[in-house]
Write an enzyme that holds these catalytic residues in place. Structure first.
Site, PDB file in Angstrom:
ATOM      1  N   GLU A  79       0.829  -1.210   0.000  1.00 15.72           N
ATOM      2  CA  GLU A  79       0.000   0.000   0.000  1.00 15.72           C
ATOM      3  C   GLU A  79       0.858   1.253   0.000  1.00 15.72           C
ATOM      4  O   GLU A  79       0.498   2.266  -0.614  1.00 15.72           O
ATOM      5  CB  GLU A  79      -0.926  -0.004   1.211  1.00 15.72           C
ATOM      6  CG  GLU A  79      -2.064  -1.007   1.111  1.00 15.72           C
ATOM      7  CD  GLU A  79      -3.093  -0.792   2.206  1.00 15.72           C
ATOM      8  OE1 GLU A  79      -4.180  -0.259   1.908  1.00 15.72           O
ATOM      9  OE2 GLU A  79      -2.799  -1.136   3.363  1.00 15.72           O
ATOM     10  N   GLY A 120      -6.839   4.937  -0.651  1.00 14.89           N
ATOM     11  CA  GLY A 120      -6.785   3.488  -0.798  1.00 14.89           C
ATOM     12  C   GLY A 120      -8.172   2.868  -0.689  1.00 14.89           C
ATOM     13  O   GLY A 120      -8.947   3.214   0.208  1.00 14.89           O
ATOM     14  N   HIS A 147       0.219 -14.753  -0.824  1.00 17.85           N
ATOM     15  CA  HIS A 147       1.521 -15.008  -0.232  1.00 17.85           C
ATOM     16  C   HIS A 147       2.045 -16.346  -0.772  1.00 17.85           C
ATOM     17  O   HIS A 147       1.472 -17.413  -0.533  1.00 17.85           O
ATOM     18  CB  HIS A 147       1.411 -15.038   1.294  1.00 17.85           C
ATOM     19  CG  HIS A 147       0.876 -13.759   1.868  1.00 17.85           C
ATOM     20  ND1 HIS A 147       1.471 -12.535   1.650  1.00 17.85           N
ATOM     21  CD2 HIS A 147      -0.218 -13.506   2.638  1.00 17.85           C
ATOM     22  CE1 HIS A 147       0.785 -11.589   2.269  1.00 17.85           C
ATOM     23  NE2 HIS A 147      -0.255 -12.153   2.873  1.00 17.85           N
ATOM     24  N   VAL A 148       3.146 -16.259  -1.505  1.00 11.37           N
ATOM     25  CA  VAL A 148       3.660 -17.411  -2.249  1.00 11.37           C
ATOM     26  C   VAL A 148       4.693 -18.184  -1.446  1.00 11.37           C
ATOM     27  O   VAL A 148       4.684 -19.424  -1.407  1.00 11.37           O
ATOM     28  CB  VAL A 148       4.266 -16.940  -3.592  1.00 11.37           C
ATOM     29  CG1 VAL A 148       4.845 -18.114  -4.370  1.00 11.37           C
ATOM     30  CG2 VAL A 148       3.229 -16.190  -4.405  1.00 11.37           C
ATOM     31  N   SER A 150       8.036 -17.607   1.904  1.00 11.34           N
ATOM     32  CA  SER A 150       8.363 -16.869   3.120  1.00 11.34           C
ATOM     33  C   SER A 150       9.675 -16.096   2.978  1.00 11.34           C
ATOM     34  O   SER A 150      10.520 -16.409   2.135  1.00 11.34           O
ATOM     35  CB  SER A 150       8.449 -17.824   4.306  1.00 11.34           C
ATOM     36  OG  SER A 150       9.444 -18.805   4.061  1.00 11.34           O
ATOM     37  N   HIS A 202      -3.543  -0.234 -14.384  1.00 11.60           N
ATOM     38  CA  HIS A 202      -4.725   0.498 -14.865  1.00 11.60           C
ATOM     39  C   HIS A 202      -4.675   1.912 -14.305  1.00 11.60           C
ATOM     40  O   HIS A 202      -4.564   2.109 -13.102  1.00 11.60           O
ATOM     41  CB  HIS A 202      -6.017  -0.189 -14.408  1.00 11.60           C
ATOM     42  CG  HIS A 202      -7.255   0.637 -14.676  1.00 11.60           C
ATOM     43  ND1 HIS A 202      -7.756   0.835 -15.943  1.00 11.60           N
ATOM     44  CD2 HIS A 202      -8.060   1.330 -13.829  1.00 11.60           C
ATOM     45  CE1 HIS A 202      -8.838   1.610 -15.863  1.00 11.60           C
ATOM     46  NE2 HIS A 202      -9.044   1.918 -14.596  1.00 11.60           N
ATOM     47  N   GLY A 240      -7.095   4.838 -14.595  1.00 10.37           N
ATOM     48  CA  GLY A 240      -8.360   5.391 -15.043  1.00 10.37           C
ATOM     49  C   GLY A 240      -8.646   6.747 -14.431  1.00 10.37           C
ATOM     50  O   GLY A 240      -7.879   7.257 -13.613  1.00 10.37           O
TER      51      GLY A 240
END
Length: 410
Positions: free
Chosen positions: A333, A352, A359-360, A362, A377, A379
């Protein structure tokens, strides 16, 4: 970045007629500070009457300054320390009181958290105390009660002609000893010689190593004229007198029409280039915010890409020494927030709206992860960023989608 200082008068300029900072002006001034521009609030108010405004603008986090008492003092916003001041010799107060009584004027000055006066019932004095969050202390023997050197004294009367007559007399009689000027039709201010917003701004510019061409000043009153002329670009408010406007380089809208915001958007924010954003400065100023507490540091910024790093330590790990997913989302963020801020239009703000992450793998304590944000994007009403977080060995930890809402300032 071309400009380094933005100097603002307070009443009639920064504030609307309700004595408030509008939402649009607040958002604009917060944004301009993120580009490395410092704000200076220059006012006839005492320091106590300006400090709450400096807090609202978060000037303590961005290296801002307060010039109170029409230039009598310079205060550092981050710690309230005075770095310059000029005061009236207390031996001159009996003479001022004598003239006030002879003309049936009220008189007051400021000290600590109170306003000292010989007439606590005067409506202008009551309003002045309320405006600056000061209590009123009434002393019939005004000059005897003053055991300090005041920054300024103010004579008060609704007889404007009489005040102007005394002003003319004192400009001849007190030349080189004290300076006098009207700040309102019902006020005649008395300050140490040579004290005005322009001279004190010059002191601050010299201390900061800032040149005239790096300063924008905005004001609406006669007392602001020399300050507007001192700055590289002087901006007069739309409701200012013609005598003020003719001395300015640019005339903006009134304080009821977000004139400060419009001027800043046009003269500063519309000229900002991403490559000019001082990342070191942003990192320093954010050290007390969430990103600073998590150790996040911006490392790269371009129109399409933002990068930042974050250590995996006691602030960002789970109990078992693995990077916390919440810290990872905060990192994403932070990256997307800066990206949207620098690419939105000057009259827009970014909020925000949504963050979701996968989470793939560690990252372990002692490592430093790197976030790479790319916009997918752009816009009119929203920005969508993809933020990938990697370990120091380039292993993908998380892939996060951040949606920011883009809104027009009101």
């Amino acid at each position: 970045m071309k400009y380094k200082l933005l100097v603002l008068d307070v009443d009639g300029t920064l504030l609307n007629n309700a004595k408030e900072i509008s939402k649009r002006t607040l958002a604009t001034l917060l944004k301009v500070q993120h580009t490395g521009v410092r704000i200076v609030l220059a006012s006839g108010r005492p320091t106590s009457g300006i400090m709450p405004l400096a807090k609202a603008l978060e000037m303590d986090h961005f290296g801002g300054y307060i010039m109170s008492y029409n230039g009598g003092k310079i205060i550092r916003a981050k710690d309230g320390k005075s770095i310059f001041e000029r005061r009236i010799n207390p031996e001159q107060i009996p003479y001022l009181e004598k003239k006030a009584r002879k003309n049936n004027f009220s008189i007051f000055t400021y000290h600590d958290d109170y306003l000292l006066t010989d007439n606590a019932a005067d409506p202008h004095i009551i309003q002045e105390a309320r405006l600056n969050n000061l209590r009123i202390v009434e002393e019939e023997d005004f000059s005897i009660a003053i055991d300090f050197a005041p920054c300024k004294c103010v004579l008060v009367s609704d007889d404007e002609e009489a005040l102007r007559g005394l002003e003319a007399h004192w400009k001849r009689r007190l030349s080189g000893v004290l300076d006098v000027f009207p700040s309102e039709p019902f006020y005649l201010e008395v300050v140490p010689p040579g004290v005005d917003k322009a001279n004190t701004l010059g002191v601050l510019m010299e201390q900061l190593g800032v040149t005239r061409d790096e300063v924008i000043a905005i004001g609406d009153g006669v007392a602001d004229v020399t300050m507007l002329q001192q700055a590289g670009v002087g901006v007069a408010m739309g409701h200012a007198q013609d005598s003020v406007k003719v001395c300015a380089d640019y005339v903006t809208a009134s304080n009821e029409e977000d004139g400060v915001a419009q001027a800043v958007e046009k003269l500063i924010l519309s000229e900002v280039r991403v490559s000019e954003i001082p990342l070191d400065y942003l990192n320093e100023q954010a050290k007390h915010a969430l990103m600073g507490n998590l150790g996040i540091q911006y490392t790269y910024a371009s129109p399409e890409r933002i990068e930042a790093t974050m250590p995996v330590d006691e602030r960002t790990r789970q109990p078992f020494g693995i990077l916390h997913g919440g810290a990872t989302l905060a990192l994403a963020e932070t990256v997307a927030g800066l990206g949207s801020m620098v690419i939105c239009q000057p009259d827009e703000i970014v909020v925000g709206m949504q963050v979701s992450g996968n989470h793939v793998s560690s990252a372990h304590e002692g490592d430093t992860v790197r976030a790479v944000g790319t916009i997918v994007h752009k816009g009119r009403s929203s920005h969508v960023w993809n933020v990938d977080v990697f370990t120091s060995t380039n292993k993908l930890v998380s892939s996060i989608r951040v949606v920011n809402s883009v809104m027009k300032k009101k």
